[in-house]
Design an enzyme around this catalytic site. Structure first.
Site, short mmCIF file in Angstrom:
data_model
loop_
_atom_site.label_atom_id
_atom_site.label_comp_id
_atom_site.label_asym_id
_atom_site.label_seq_id
_atom_site.Cartn_x
_atom_site.Cartn_y
_atom_site.Cartn_z
N HIS A 218 0.84 -1.20 0.00
CA HIS A 218 0.00 0.00 0.00
C HIS A 218 0.87 1.25 0.00
O HIS A 218 0.80 2.06 -0.91
CB HIS A 218 -0.92 -0.01 1.22
CG HIS A 218 -1.86 1.16 1.31
ND1 HIS A 218 -2.24 1.91 0.22
CD2 HIS A 218 -2.49 1.70 2.39
CE1 HIS A 218 -3.08 2.86 0.62
NE2 HIS A 218 -3.23 2.77 1.92
N ILE A 252 7.32 -5.61 -9.99
CA ILE A 252 7.85 -4.27 -10.27
C ILE A 252 6.86 -3.25 -9.72
O ILE A 252 5.74 -3.12 -10.22
CB ILE A 252 8.08 -4.07 -11.78
CG1 ILE A 252 9.12 -5.09 -12.27
CG2 ILE A 252 8.54 -2.65 -12.07
CD1 ILE A 252 9.36 -5.06 -13.76
N MET A 253 7.27 -2.54 -8.67
CA MET A 253 6.39 -1.62 -7.97
C MET A 253 6.30 -0.28 -8.70
O MET A 253 7.22 0.14 -9.40
CB MET A 253 6.90 -1.40 -6.55
CG MET A 253 7.03 -2.68 -5.73
SD MET A 253 5.45 -3.44 -5.37
CE MET A 253 4.88 -2.38 -4.05
N GLY A 254 5.16 0.39 -8.49
CA GLY A 254 4.98 1.72 -9.06
C GLY A 254 4.18 1.72 -10.35
O GLY A 254 4.05 2.77 -10.99
N HIS A 257 -2.78 -0.11 -11.15
CA HIS A 257 -3.58 0.32 -10.01
C HIS A 257 -4.80 -0.57 -9.86
O HIS A 257 -5.35 -1.04 -10.86
CB HIS A 257 -4.00 1.79 -10.16
CG HIS A 257 -4.47 2.40 -8.89
ND1 HIS A 257 -5.78 2.32 -8.47
CD2 HIS A 257 -3.81 3.09 -7.94
CE1 HIS A 257 -5.90 2.94 -7.31
NE2 HIS A 257 -4.73 3.42 -6.95
N ASP A 308 3.03 6.78 -7.29
CA ASP A 308 4.23 6.49 -6.52
C ASP A 308 5.50 6.53 -7.36
O ASP A 308 6.58 6.86 -6.85
CB ASP A 308 4.12 5.11 -5.87
CG ASP A 308 3.04 5.06 -4.80
OD1 ASP A 308 2.97 6.00 -4.00
OD2 ASP A 308 2.26 4.09 -4.79
N ARG A 333 -2.01 12.38 3.82
CA ARG A 333 -3.22 11.58 3.86
C ARG A 333 -4.01 11.74 5.17
O ARG A 333 -5.19 11.42 5.22
CB ARG A 333 -2.89 10.11 3.60
CG ARG A 333 -4.07 9.16 3.47
CD ARG A 333 -5.06 9.56 2.36
NE ARG A 333 -4.49 9.54 1.05
CZ ARG A 333 -4.35 8.47 0.26
NH1 ARG A 333 -4.79 7.29 0.70
NH2 ARG A 333 -3.81 8.57 -0.94
N ARG A 352 -18.82 -5.03 9.52
CA ARG A 352 -18.57 -6.42 9.88
C ARG A 352 -18.96 -7.33 8.72
O ARG A 352 -20.09 -7.80 8.63
CB ARG A 352 -19.40 -6.76 11.13
CG ARG A 352 -18.89 -7.91 12.01
CD ARG A 352 -18.91 -9.23 11.30
NE ARG A 352 -18.69 -10.37 12.19
CZ ARG A 352 -18.57 -11.60 11.76
NH1 ARG A 352 -18.63 -11.87 10.46
NH2 ARG A 352 -18.40 -12.58 12.62
#
Length: 372
Positions: A218, A252-254, A257, A308, A333, A352
Site C-alpha cells: 500500500h 515491479i512496484m509503481g 492500479h 508512486d 493523507r 462487519r
C-alpha cells in the site's frame, strides 16, 4: 444475498461524499473538484480544509486555518522524550505510528479536544514528530518544531535541511501533498473507517491507518520505485534489466492500479514536477531511466505508472531520504483520513463483513488422553 470477492475487489463497502476514484470521464475528484484543477490552482492547506470542512475556504478562513496549524506545531515535551527513546534504526513509519498513539495519551479526545482539533493537531505535528526524531538521532540536534512557514511543505523542508527551501521545491512538495491527500476506500482509509465504526477514539483510527499504510503493498511503493530506478546506471541498462525482470516474473512496484484501468491521473502531474526538479546531469539520467522503464512497462504489459513512481524522483530531487517517502504520504493523507473518520461517525454502522468458511467439517471432540 452475499457477494464473494478476493480482497473485496469490486465490492461496494459504503458510501462517501469525500472522493471519486476512477469514475468514467471524471477520474479523481475531492469533494467534486478534479485533481488536475486542485494541483494547478490550490495549496495543500486549501485542500486539507476542503476535505475536513467540506468546502473550499475563503481568504479569511484560509488565513485562520494556516495560523491555527502554525500554532499547533510544537510537540509536547513528554512526546519529545519518547521520540528520543525510539531507536535510530526504526523505520520512520513506526515513529509516526508511535507518535500518534502517544499524543492520544497526552491529549485525549474529549469535549474540549474534539475531532476537528485533533485533525488539525496531527496535520500540524506529524512533520515535527518525524523531523525531531530524525535530527536527534542522525544529526545529534534537538530542533525547534516550529517554523514561520505558512505551508506544511515549506515547514517540513526547512526542518529537514535547516534552511528555508526555494520556491520550486516548496511548491513541488505542496503539489505532491495535494495528490496524496485522499483516495477513497483504499486500504488505510478503510482501516480507519473500520476502527472509527467501533466508536474508538480519533487517534486509534489514525493509528490503524498508519499501520496499514506501513505495508509495502500500500504505502511503500514509492520507496520501492526509487530503489528500482537506482539499480540502473543508464537507460540502456534499465531496458535490459526491466525486460529480464519481466521474464523472471519479478514484482515491479509503481505500476498499475487496483481501481484505475487506463492511467493514474495523478502520475503526469507529479512527473512534470519531477522533471522540473531535475537540475544536475545525474538527475537527468535518473529521469531518462525512469522514462525507459515507463515505456517498457507499457509496451510489454500495458501497465501505466501510478502516483508512486515519479513521486519517488520528486522526493529524491528534493533531498527527502528514501525511507521517509511513505511518512510524507502520512503527512498528506491525514487530511483524507480525518474526512473519512468524520463521515463514518456521522452516519455510523459497525463494519462487519462475513467470510466463506473453507476449513474442515464438524468434528467430534477427542479427549486429551485418547489423542495420538
Amino acid at each position: 444475498m452475499t457477494t464473494k470477492s478476493s480482497g473485496l475487489a469490486g465490492v461496494v463497502a459504503g458510501t462517501t461524499s469525500v472522493c471519486t476514484v476512477g469514475k468514467e470521464g471524471v477520474g479523481l475528484t475531492y469533494r467534486g473538484y478534479t485533481i488536475e484543477d486542485l494541483a494547478a490552482n490550490a495549496t495543500f492547506e486549501e485542500v486539507a480544509y476542503l476535505l475536513i470542512h467540506d468546502s473550499l475556504p475563503n481568504r479569511s478562513e484560509l488565513e485562520h486555518f494556516k495560523q491555527m496549524l502554525k500554532a499547533k506545531r510544537e510537540i509536547p515535551e513528554k512526546l519529545r522524550s519518547i521520540l528520543k527513546l525510539i531507536p535510530k534504526h526504526t523505520h520512520p513509519m513506526d515513529v509516526l505510528r508511535t507518535g500518534c498513539s502517544a499524543l492520544g495519551v497526552f491529549e485525549p479526545e474529549n469535549e474540549e479536544n474534539n475531532q476537528y482539533d485533533i485533525a488539525a493537531r496531527l496535520l500540524a505535528t506529524f512533520p515535527g514528530m518525524l523531523m525531531f526524531w530524525y535530527q536527534f538521532h542522525f544529526n545529534n540536534k534537538e530542533i525547534d518544531t516550529h517554523t514561520d512557514h505558512d505551508s506544511i511543505a515549506g515547514h517540513f523542508l526547512h526542518m529537514l535541511t535547516g534552511q528555508a527551501p526555494d520556491e520550486l521545491h516548496e511548491r513541488a512538495l505542496d503539489v505532491s501533498l495535494i495528490l496524496y491527500a485522499e483516495h477513497e476506500f483504499n486500504a488505510s482509509t478503510f482501516a480507519a473507517r473500520v476502527t472509527a465504526a467501533t466508536l474508538a477514539d480519533f487517534y486509534s483510527a489514525v493509528t490503524s491507518a498508519i499501520g496499514t499504510l506501513r505495508g509495502p503493498l500500500h504505502g511503500g511503493a514509492n520507496e520501492a520505485a526509487m530503489a528500482l530506478i537506482s539499480m540502473f546506471s543508464s537507460p540502456e541498462e534499465a531496458e535490459a534489466g526491466i525486460k529480464q525482470m519481466l521474464a523472471d516474473k519479478a514484482l515491479i512496484m509503481g505500476f498499475g492500479h487496483r481501481v484505475y484501468k487506463h492511467s493514474d491521473p495523478r502520475s503526469p502531474i507529479i512527473k512534470k514536477w519531477a522533471k522540473k526538479l531535475a537540475r544536475t546531469e545525474q538527475d537527468q539520467r535518473l529521469v531518462a531511466i525512469a522514462e525507459i522503464i515507463e515505456k517498457i512497462m507499457w509496451d510489454e504489459k500495458k501497465l501505466f505508472p501510478n502516483l508512486d513512481f515519479y513521486s519517488a524522483l520528486a522526493y529524491h530531487f528534493s533531498g527527502v531520504p528514501t525511507d521517509m517517502f511513505t511518512p510524507v504520504f502520512v503527512m498528506s493523507r491525514i487530511s483524507g483520513w480525518a474526512a473519512h473518520i468524520m463521515e463514518q461517525r456521522a452516519n455510523n454502522k459497525l463494519i462487519r463483513p462475513t467470510a466463506e468458511y473453507i476449513g474442515v467439517e464438524t468434528q467430534t471432540f477427542i479427549p486429551l488422553d485418547e489423542r495420538n
